[in-house]
Design an enzyme around this catalytic site. Structure first.
Site, PDB file in Angstrom:
ATOM      1  N   ASP A  43     -24.987  -3.129  11.385  1.00  0.00           N
ATOM      2  CA  ASP A  43     -25.614  -2.356  10.490  1.00  0.00           C
ATOM      3  C   ASP A  43     -26.445  -1.350  10.852  1.00  0.00           C
ATOM      4  O   ASP A  43     -26.414  -0.285  10.339  1.00  0.00           O
ATOM      5  CB  ASP A  43     -26.184  -3.177   9.372  1.00  0.00           C
ATOM      6  CG  ASP A  43     -25.326  -4.030   8.558  1.00  0.00           C
ATOM      7  OD1 ASP A  43     -24.197  -3.837   8.755  1.00  0.00           O
ATOM      8  OD2 ASP A  43     -25.829  -4.997   7.798  1.00  0.00           O
ATOM      9  N   ALA A  44     -27.370  -1.714  11.933  1.00  0.00           N
ATOM     10  CA  ALA A  44     -28.350  -0.627  12.235  1.00  0.00           C
ATOM     11  C   ALA A  44     -27.931   0.465  12.893  1.00  0.00           C
ATOM     12  O   ALA A  44     -28.029   1.640  12.583  1.00  0.00           O
ATOM     13  CB  ALA A  44     -29.309  -1.359  13.292  1.00  0.00           C
ATOM     14  N   LEU A  93     -28.461   2.719  -2.308  1.00  0.00           N
ATOM     15  CA  LEU A  93     -29.887   2.839  -2.118  1.00  0.00           C
ATOM     16  C   LEU A  93     -30.189   3.734  -0.865  1.00  0.00           C
ATOM     17  O   LEU A  93     -29.492   3.820   0.105  1.00  0.00           O
ATOM     18  CB  LEU A  93     -30.476   1.562  -2.016  1.00  0.00           C
ATOM     19  CG  LEU A  93     -30.572   0.571  -3.144  1.00  0.00           C
ATOM     20  CD1 LEU A  93     -31.179  -0.723  -2.715  1.00  0.00           C
ATOM     21  CD2 LEU A  93     -31.615   1.177  -4.301  1.00  0.00           C
ATOM     22  N   GLU A 126     -38.590  -6.633  -3.650  1.00  0.00           N
ATOM     23  CA  GLU A 126     -37.431  -7.820  -3.477  1.00  0.00           C
ATOM     24  C   GLU A 126     -36.779  -7.789  -2.477  1.00  0.00           C
ATOM     25  O   GLU A 126     -36.465  -6.967  -1.935  1.00  0.00           O
ATOM     26  CB  GLU A 126     -36.778  -8.214  -4.757  1.00  0.00           C
ATOM     27  CG  GLU A 126     -36.082  -6.814  -4.962  1.00  0.00           C
ATOM     28  CD  GLU A 126     -35.386  -6.576  -6.495  1.00  0.00           C
ATOM     29  OE1 GLU A 126     -34.347  -7.437  -6.684  1.00  0.00           O
ATOM     30  OE2 GLU A 126     -35.820  -5.753  -7.161  1.00  0.00           O
ATOM     31  N   LYS A 128     -33.574  -7.592  -0.133  1.00  0.00           N
ATOM     32  CA  LYS A 128     -32.320  -6.829  -0.117  1.00  0.00           C
ATOM     33  C   LYS A 128     -31.252  -8.171   0.413  1.00  0.00           C
ATOM     34  O   LYS A 128     -31.165  -8.281   1.558  1.00  0.00           O
ATOM     35  CB  LYS A 128     -32.346  -5.751   0.824  1.00  0.00           C
ATOM     36  CG  LYS A 128     -30.953  -4.590   0.496  1.00  0.00           C
ATOM     37  CD  LYS A 128     -31.129  -3.435   1.314  1.00  0.00           C
ATOM     38  CE  LYS A 128     -29.883  -2.492   0.893  1.00  0.00           C
ATOM     39  NZ  LYS A 128     -28.600  -3.468   1.694  1.00  0.00           N
ATOM     40  N   ARG A 149     -17.965  -3.464  -6.594  1.00  0.00           N
ATOM     41  CA  ARG A 149     -18.590  -2.038  -6.627  1.00  0.00           C
ATOM     42  C   ARG A 149     -17.183  -1.186  -6.447  1.00  0.00           C
ATOM     43  O   ARG A 149     -17.348   0.071  -6.873  1.00  0.00           O
ATOM     44  CB  ARG A 149     -19.733  -1.720  -5.664  1.00  0.00           C
ATOM     45  CG  ARG A 149     -20.357  -0.369  -5.513  1.00  0.00           C
ATOM     46  CD  ARG A 149     -21.449  -0.473  -4.761  1.00  0.00           C
ATOM     47  NE  ARG A 149     -21.316  -0.555  -3.329  1.00  0.00           N
ATOM     48  CZ  ARG A 149     -22.190  -0.169  -2.379  1.00  0.00           C
ATOM     49  NH1 ARG A 149     -23.344   0.230  -2.758  1.00  0.00           N
ATOM     50  NH2 ARG A 149     -21.981  -0.281  -1.292  1.00  0.00           N
ATOM     51  N   GLU A 184     -26.023  -9.602  -6.459  1.00  0.00           N
ATOM     52  CA  GLU A 184     -25.307  -9.816  -5.242  1.00  0.00           C
ATOM     53  C   GLU A 184     -24.608 -11.136  -5.073  1.00  0.00           C
ATOM     54  O   GLU A 184     -25.352 -11.963  -5.411  1.00  0.00           O
ATOM     55  CB  GLU A 184     -26.340  -9.349  -4.081  1.00  0.00           C
ATOM     56  CG  GLU A 184     -25.736  -9.081  -2.830  1.00  0.00           C
ATOM     57  CD  GLU A 184     -25.587  -7.532  -2.675  1.00  0.00           C
ATOM     58  OE1 GLU A 184     -25.701  -6.920  -3.897  1.00  0.00           O
ATOM     59  OE2 GLU A 184     -25.172  -7.262  -1.740  1.00  0.00           O
ATOM     60  N   LYS A 300     -38.679  -0.850  -6.056  1.00  0.00           N
ATOM     61  CA  LYS A 300     -38.247  -0.291  -7.422  1.00  0.00           C
ATOM     62  C   LYS A 300     -39.686   0.403  -7.991  1.00  0.00           C
ATOM     63  O   LYS A 300     -40.522  -0.513  -8.098  1.00  0.00           O
ATOM     64  CB  LYS A 300     -37.548  -0.949  -8.188  1.00  0.00           C
ATOM     65  CG  LYS A 300     -36.148  -1.356  -7.591  1.00  0.00           C
ATOM     66  CD  LYS A 300     -35.449  -2.396  -8.409  1.00  0.00           C
ATOM     67  CE  LYS A 300     -34.167  -2.921  -7.421  1.00  0.00           C
ATOM     68  NZ  LYS A 300     -33.308  -4.126  -7.727  1.00  0.00           N
TER      69      LYS A 300
HETATM   70  S1  IVH Z   1     -30.865  -2.427  -6.759  1.00  0.00           S
HETATM   71  C1  IVH Z   1     -29.065   1.743  -8.190  1.00  0.00           C
HETATM   72  N1  IVH Z   1     -31.666  -4.520  -5.535  1.00  0.00           N
HETATM   73  O1  IVH Z   1     -27.972  -3.070  -1.649  1.00  0.00           O
HETATM   74  C2  IVH Z   1     -28.766   0.767  -7.211  1.00  0.00           C
HETATM   75  N2  IVH Z   1     -29.761  -3.431  -4.552  1.00  0.00           N
HETATM   76  O2  IVH Z   1     -27.438  -0.475  -0.120  1.00  0.00           O
HETATM   77  C3  IVH Z   1     -29.551  -0.652  -7.661  1.00  0.00           C
HETATM   78  N3  IVH Z   1     -28.736  -5.010  -2.746  1.00  0.00           N
HETATM   79  O3  IVH Z   1     -25.427  -1.483  -3.725  1.00  0.00           O
HETATM   80  C4  IVH Z   1     -29.307  -1.510  -6.409  1.00  0.00           C
HETATM   81  N4  IVH Z   1     -30.097  -6.445  -2.742  1.00  0.00           N
HETATM   82  O4  IVH Z   1     -25.303  -4.050  -3.647  1.00  0.00           O
HETATM   83  C5  IVH Z   1     -30.521  -3.847  -5.592  1.00  0.00           C
HETATM   84  N5  IVH Z   1     -32.508  -6.713  -4.430  1.00  0.00           N
HETATM   85  C6  IVH Z   1     -31.420  -5.645  -4.672  1.00  0.00           C
HETATM   86  C7  IVH Z   1     -30.550  -5.776  -3.653  1.00  0.00           C
HETATM   87  C8  IVH Z   1     -29.419  -4.689  -3.825  1.00  0.00           C
HETATM   88  C9  IVH Z   1     -28.985  -6.059  -2.357  1.00  0.00           C
HETATM   89  C10 IVH Z   1     -27.446  -4.234  -2.533  1.00  0.00           C
HETATM   90  C11 IVH Z   1     -26.705  -3.369  -3.417  1.00  0.00           C
HETATM   91  C12 IVH Z   1     -26.534  -2.071  -3.331  1.00  0.00           C
HETATM   92  C13 IVH Z   1     -26.786  -1.989  -1.934  1.00  0.00           C
HETATM   93  C14 IVH Z   1     -27.390  -0.564  -1.572  1.00  0.00           C
END
Ligand code: IVH
Length: 509
Positions: A43-44, A93, A126, A128, A149, A184, A300
């Site tokens: 990923d990195a 994101l 929060e 990821k 997605r 997720e 956020k």
């Molecule tokens: S918010 C508008 N919150 O990360 C997008 N995404 O790299 C809102 N993901 O597509 C996403 N944990 O699949 C959000 N706590 C979290 C997340 C998260 C994992 C994933 C998600 C997103 C991807 C983006």
């Protein structure tokens, strides 16, 4: 042209060639990651190539390719699943890699919203989750469909599979008439390791990490296969709604929890950048004992009316950012290779390393998987690490992510001793007095001796799990109990109440 030439030094011609190269590498990586569930780039590296691509495009906007990955989210849905159009696009994101990026993000938000730089603004932080995103639509309290997605516009209809996930409610009480919950799907470390043990026994290719296992399990055409693979879901967002869930991100997520969804317990509200960063560091330190993979934190804007004022760029919201954990790589010397006898009788080579700190943890062992892996090829005979083999005395790059056992990512051939010899698995076994054989078509050497296997396996665990906790599956717990206490390397032992044949032990160093 060297691929690491700084973006600022590129001529227009070099930039064009570099964008062509990056388009190829990134699109292949994207397909492997999203469609095939087997990434080749970590990923990195993927993130840093994507960033380089974006920086070149920003410097030379006229060279931006129509197929630029900067405008893409995920990949085309897999054939075999019905496609469903998302009612609202599923976005990605933006990334922050350091404190400066987070400070810039907060400053940008405040500037956009006309908020003074020193004025507080409530944010949420929060984990990821390193899984795959899923949108679940409910109408009048009934689950109608669940969609991956995909490319952000259209996803795969995985409703039948999602219905097998234990913590996804199938009916809701007192929910808005139309409610699309997003979150997720992931696999815990424990389920991942059980799944791979089972696959190894059945001579099937193991999954390289829990994310791939979760993706491979959710995107099964036969839902019975998904059902047999314990997946879980964290809700953290929403799509179409017939009524608001709250006025802030925090209220909305709480509302999802009260409807019966699992939300992440490490969700926090923070009103300064310092608090966001403190929460990030706290979670980063604790991530190895979470029991599932996270690859960063997501910040956020809490107030939903501010979120809608901020709106979206082409593929990312302006009101959120992912703050990634640093790549966990370090160079050290390979002191020796030991052979361990696994519970299934597999003879696994383990690297003994000069201790080195990788991502804040001292590492002195790494998995070497099997004989082919050491030789620089995979099960199909294709090259890995560019075909570089691994030899005792080499300088190797160690990769450690989350709680997975560290791996060797690379070898520095320029530091290799001229008299070094390729690692000889069969001679090593002879030297150690371990009886083993390797069948044609099997990547793994297997124990063929007569000593009781469980005792050997447990003794082997002592080395690999020094100072760590692990869960052992014992067919005869009482026998295992007396053995491991007798073996004298267990600091703590606990039978897990959930299952009579699981024991949690902490190994001493
Ligand atoms: S918010 C508008 N919150 O990360 C997008 N995404 O790299 C809102 N993901 O597509 C996403 N944990 O699949 C959000 N706590 C979290 C997340 C998260 C994992 C994933 C998600 C997103 C991807 C983006």
């Amino acid at each position: 042209m060297p691929h690491n030439l700084p973006v600022l030094d590129l001529t227009e011609e070099q930039a064009k060639r570099e964008l062509t190269r990056l388009a190829m590498v990134l699109s292949k990586a994207n397909i492997n990651y999203h469609s095939e569930d087997s990434p080749e780039l970590d990923d990195a590296t993927f993130d840093s190539l994507k960033k380089r691509n974006y920086e070149i495009e920003t410097r030379f906007p006229g060279l931006k390719r129509p197929d630029s990955t900067s405008d893409q989210v995920g990949a085309q849905p897999k054939d075999g699943f019905a496609k469903i159009r998302h009612s609202q696009r599923m976005l990605s994101l933006g990334n922050a890699f350091n404190h400066g990026d987070v400070e810039d993000f907060i400053a940008r938000l405040k500037k956009f919203l006309n908020i003074a730089p020193n004025q507080k603004m409530l944010m949420t932080a929060e984990p990821k989750i390193d899984g795959l995103s899923l949108a679940i639509r409910y109408e009048y309290g009934k689950l109608v469909h669940a969609v991956t997605r995909g490319d952000g516009e259209h996803g795969e209809d995985v409703t039948a599979n999602a219905l097998t996930i234990a913590n996804i409610p199938q009916t809701l009480i007192d929910a808005p008439d139309v409610l699309e919950v997003r979150g997720e799907v992931y696999m815990s470390h424990e389920s991942f390791s059980d799944l791979n043990v089972g696959r190894a026994r059945a001579n099937q290719k193991s999954f390289s990490n829990p994310r791939n296992a979760a993706a491979g399990s959710l995107r099964q055409l036969d839902p019975r296969i998904t059902q047999a693979r314990p997946l879980l879901f964290f809700a953290y967002a929403w799509g179409e709604l017939s009524a608001a869930l709250g006025t802030t991100q925090t209220e909305a997520v709480q509302c999802l929890a009260s409807l019966g969804f699992t939300i992440n317990p490490l969700f926090a509200q923070c009103d300064t950048t310092e608090e966001l960063l403190a929460h990030y560091h706290k979670i980063e330190l604790g991530r190895s004992v979470l029991g599932y993979d996270i690859d960063g934190m997501v910040y956020k804007v809490d107030d939903l009316s501010l979120q809608s004022r901020l709106g979206f760029r082409s593929t990312t919201p302006r009101w959120a950012i992912a703050h990634k954990f640093p790549a966990e790589l370090a160079w050290t010397e390979l002191l020796d290779v030991d052979i361990q006898v696994g519970r299934t009788g597999a003879l696994s080579p383990v690297a003994r390393l000069a201790p080195v700190t990788v991502g804040g943890v001292v590492v002195s062992n790494a998995t070497l998987h099997n004989e082919d892996y050491i030789a620089g090829r995979d099960g199909k005979g294709s090259q890995i690490r560019g075909g570089k083999d691994i030899r005792i005395g080499d300088w190797v790059q160690v990769y450690r992510a989350g709680d997975v056992i560290p791996k060797i990512a690379d070898v520095d051939l320029s530091r290799r001793a001229s008299n070094s010899k390729p690692f000889d698995f069969a001679s090593k076994l002879k030297l150690e007095g371990i009886e083993g054989s390797r069948a044609v078509g099997d990547a793994v050497w297997r124990y063929s001796g007569s000593e009781p296997l469980s005792d050997l396996a447990i003794e082997a665990l002592r080395h690999l799990y020094q100072g760590r906790r692990l869960i052992l599956k014992a067919s005869e717990p009482s026998r295992l109990n007396s053995f491991i206490i007798g073996a004298g390397f267990v600091r703590q032992l606990k039978f897990l109440p959930s299952s009579s044949d699981l024991v949690l032990i902490t190994c001493s160093s």
